[in-house]
Scaffold this motif. Sequence first.
Motif, PDB file in Angstrom:
ATOM      1  N   ALA A  18      66.984  62.214  50.187  1.00  0.00           N
ATOM      2  CA  ALA A  18      66.427  61.917  48.873  1.00  0.00           C
ATOM      3  C   ALA A  18      67.458  62.221  47.798  1.00  0.00           C
ATOM      4  O   ALA A  18      68.284  63.126  47.939  1.00  0.00           O
ATOM      5  N   ARG A  47      66.334  65.530  42.522  1.00  0.00           N
ATOM      6  CA  ARG A  47      65.004  65.466  41.921  1.00  0.00           C
ATOM      7  C   ARG A  47      65.076  65.783  40.434  1.00  0.00           C
ATOM      8  O   ARG A  47      65.780  66.681  40.008  1.00  0.00           O
ATOM      9  N   HIS A  61      51.394  60.659  42.977  1.00  0.00           N
ATOM     10  CA  HIS A  61      52.829  60.396  42.869  1.00  0.00           C
ATOM     11  C   HIS A  61      53.586  61.053  44.028  1.00  0.00           C
ATOM     12  O   HIS A  61      54.419  60.421  44.683  1.00  0.00           O
ATOM     13  N   ASN A  62      53.270  62.321  44.295  1.00  0.00           N
ATOM     14  CA  ASN A  62      53.947  63.032  45.379  1.00  0.00           C
ATOM     15  C   ASN A  62      53.579  62.446  46.742  1.00  0.00           C
ATOM     16  O   ASN A  62      54.422  62.379  47.641  1.00  0.00           O
ATOM     17  N   ARG A  81      52.884  59.292  47.289  1.00  0.00           N
ATOM     18  CA  ARG A  81      53.632  58.035  47.392  1.00  0.00           C
ATOM     19  C   ARG A  81      55.095  58.290  47.745  1.00  0.00           C
ATOM     20  O   ARG A  81      55.682  57.558  48.539  1.00  0.00           O
ATOM     21  N   ARG A  82      55.692  59.311  47.150  1.00  0.00           N
ATOM     22  CA  ARG A  82      57.081  59.646  47.466  1.00  0.00           C
ATOM     23  C   ARG A  82      57.229  60.039  48.927  1.00  0.00           C
ATOM     24  O   ARG A  82      58.157  59.619  49.610  1.00  0.00           O
ATOM     25  N   LYS A  83      56.297  60.845  49.407  1.00  0.00           N
ATOM     26  CA  LYS A  83      56.329  61.273  50.799  1.00  0.00           C
ATOM     27  C   LYS A  83      56.139  60.078  51.729  1.00  0.00           C
ATOM     28  O   LYS A  83      56.850  59.927  52.730  1.00  0.00           O
ATOM     29  N   MET A 109      56.812  56.956  51.124  1.00  0.00           N
ATOM     30  CA  MET A 109      58.004  56.105  51.075  1.00  0.00           C
ATOM     31  C   MET A 109      59.104  56.686  51.938  1.00  0.00           C
ATOM     32  O   MET A 109      59.777  55.963  52.688  1.00  0.00           O
ATOM     33  N   ARG A 110      59.286  57.976  51.877  1.00  0.00           N
ATOM     34  CA  ARG A 110      60.317  58.620  52.692  1.00  0.00           C
ATOM     35  C   ARG A 110      60.015  58.458  54.183  1.00  0.00           C
ATOM     36  O   ARG A 110      60.906  58.190  54.983  1.00  0.00           O
TER      37      ARG A 110
END
Length: 91
Positions: free
Chosen positions: A16, A19, A34-35, A37-39, A41-42
Amino acid sequence: MSVATKTAHIDHVHVASTRRPLPAGRPRSWYILHNRRRKAMRLAIALLDSGVYAPGYATDRKIRTAAEAAGVRQPSEATCELVRTLLRQHR
Protein backbone atom coordinates in the motif's frame (compact mmCIF):
# COMPACT_ATOMS: atom_id res chain seq x y z
CA MET A 1 -8.61 -37.62 -18.94
CA SER A 2 -8.25 -35.64 -15.75
CA VAL A 3 -7.72 -31.93 -15.51
CA ALA A 4 -4.78 -30.90 -13.36
CA THR A 5 -5.58 -28.18 -10.92
CA LYS A 6 -3.21 -25.28 -10.89
CA THR A 7 -2.58 -23.67 -7.54
CA ALA A 8 -0.97 -20.27 -7.69
CA HIS A 9 0.88 -19.01 -4.69
CA ILE A 10 1.24 -15.36 -3.86
CA ASP A 11 4.93 -14.61 -4.30
CA HIS A 12 4.62 -10.92 -3.57
CA VAL A 13 2.10 -8.72 -1.86
CA HIS A 14 0.86 -5.43 -3.18
CA VAL A 15 2.38 -2.77 -0.94
CA ALA A 16 0.00 0.00 0.00
CA SER A 17 1.12 3.54 -0.64
CA THR A 18 1.83 5.89 2.22
CA ARG A 19 -1.24 6.57 4.27
CA ARG A 20 -2.66 10.02 4.58
CA PRO A 21 -5.05 11.10 7.33
CA LEU A 22 -8.72 10.68 6.50
CA PRO A 23 -10.84 13.81 6.25
CA ALA A 24 -12.37 14.92 9.52
CA GLY A 25 -16.04 15.55 10.17
CA ARG A 26 -17.60 12.55 8.45
CA PRO A 27 -20.02 10.19 10.19
CA ARG A 28 -18.50 7.07 11.76
CA SER A 29 -20.26 4.82 9.25
CA TRP A 30 -18.37 6.54 6.43
CA TYR A 31 -14.98 5.70 8.01
CA ILE A 32 -16.02 2.07 8.60
CA LEU A 33 -17.15 1.64 4.99
CA HIS A 34 -14.07 3.45 3.66
CA ASN A 35 -11.69 1.18 5.58
CA ARG A 36 -13.67 -1.91 4.53
CA ARG A 37 -13.40 -0.85 0.87
CA ARG A 38 -9.64 -0.30 1.19
CA LYS A 39 -9.20 -3.72 2.75
CA ALA A 40 -11.38 -5.36 0.11
CA MET A 41 -9.43 -3.68 -2.68
CA ARG A 42 -6.14 -4.85 -1.23
CA LEU A 43 -7.48 -8.41 -0.95
CA ALA A 44 -8.91 -8.31 -4.48
CA ILE A 45 -5.50 -7.27 -5.82
CA ALA A 46 -3.85 -10.12 -3.89
CA LEU A 47 -6.36 -12.59 -5.34
CA LEU A 48 -5.84 -11.29 -8.87
CA ASP A 49 -2.08 -11.62 -8.41
CA SER A 50 -2.55 -15.23 -7.31
CA GLY A 51 -4.67 -16.09 -10.36
CA VAL A 52 -8.20 -15.90 -8.96
CA TYR A 53 -10.08 -13.83 -11.51
CA ALA A 54 -13.70 -14.95 -11.13
CA PRO A 55 -15.84 -14.25 -8.07
CA GLY A 56 -17.07 -17.84 -8.12
CA TYR A 57 -13.57 -19.06 -7.28
CA ALA A 58 -13.04 -16.48 -4.53
CA THR A 59 -14.33 -18.47 -1.59
CA ASP A 60 -14.18 -17.13 1.93
CA ARG A 61 -11.34 -19.55 2.62
CA LYS A 62 -9.26 -18.27 -0.34
CA ILE A 63 -9.93 -14.66 0.61
CA ARG A 64 -8.88 -15.31 4.21
CA THR A 65 -5.76 -17.12 3.02
CA ALA A 66 -4.90 -14.11 0.85
CA ALA A 67 -5.45 -11.88 3.89
CA GLU A 68 -2.99 -13.96 5.86
CA ALA A 69 -0.41 -13.70 3.09
CA ALA A 70 -0.98 -9.96 2.77
CA GLY A 71 -0.65 -9.40 6.50
CA VAL A 72 -4.22 -8.16 6.85
CA ARG A 73 -6.57 -9.09 9.67
CA GLN A 74 -9.13 -11.79 8.90
CA PRO A 75 -11.95 -10.23 6.85
CA SER A 76 -15.58 -10.49 7.88
CA GLU A 77 -18.25 -12.06 5.70
CA ALA A 78 -19.30 -8.58 4.55
CA THR A 79 -15.74 -7.81 3.45
CA CYS A 80 -15.48 -11.16 1.64
CA GLU A 81 -18.69 -10.34 -0.22
CA LEU A 82 -17.29 -6.92 -1.13
CA VAL A 83 -14.15 -8.59 -2.50
CA ARG A 84 -16.32 -10.80 -4.72
CA THR A 85 -18.25 -7.73 -5.86
CA LEU A 86 -15.00 -6.02 -6.83
CA LEU A 87 -13.90 -9.09 -8.78
CA ARG A 88 -17.29 -9.18 -10.51
CA GLN A 89 -16.90 -5.54 -11.57
CA HIS A 90 -13.39 -6.27 -12.86
CA ARG A 91 -14.81 -8.46 -15.64
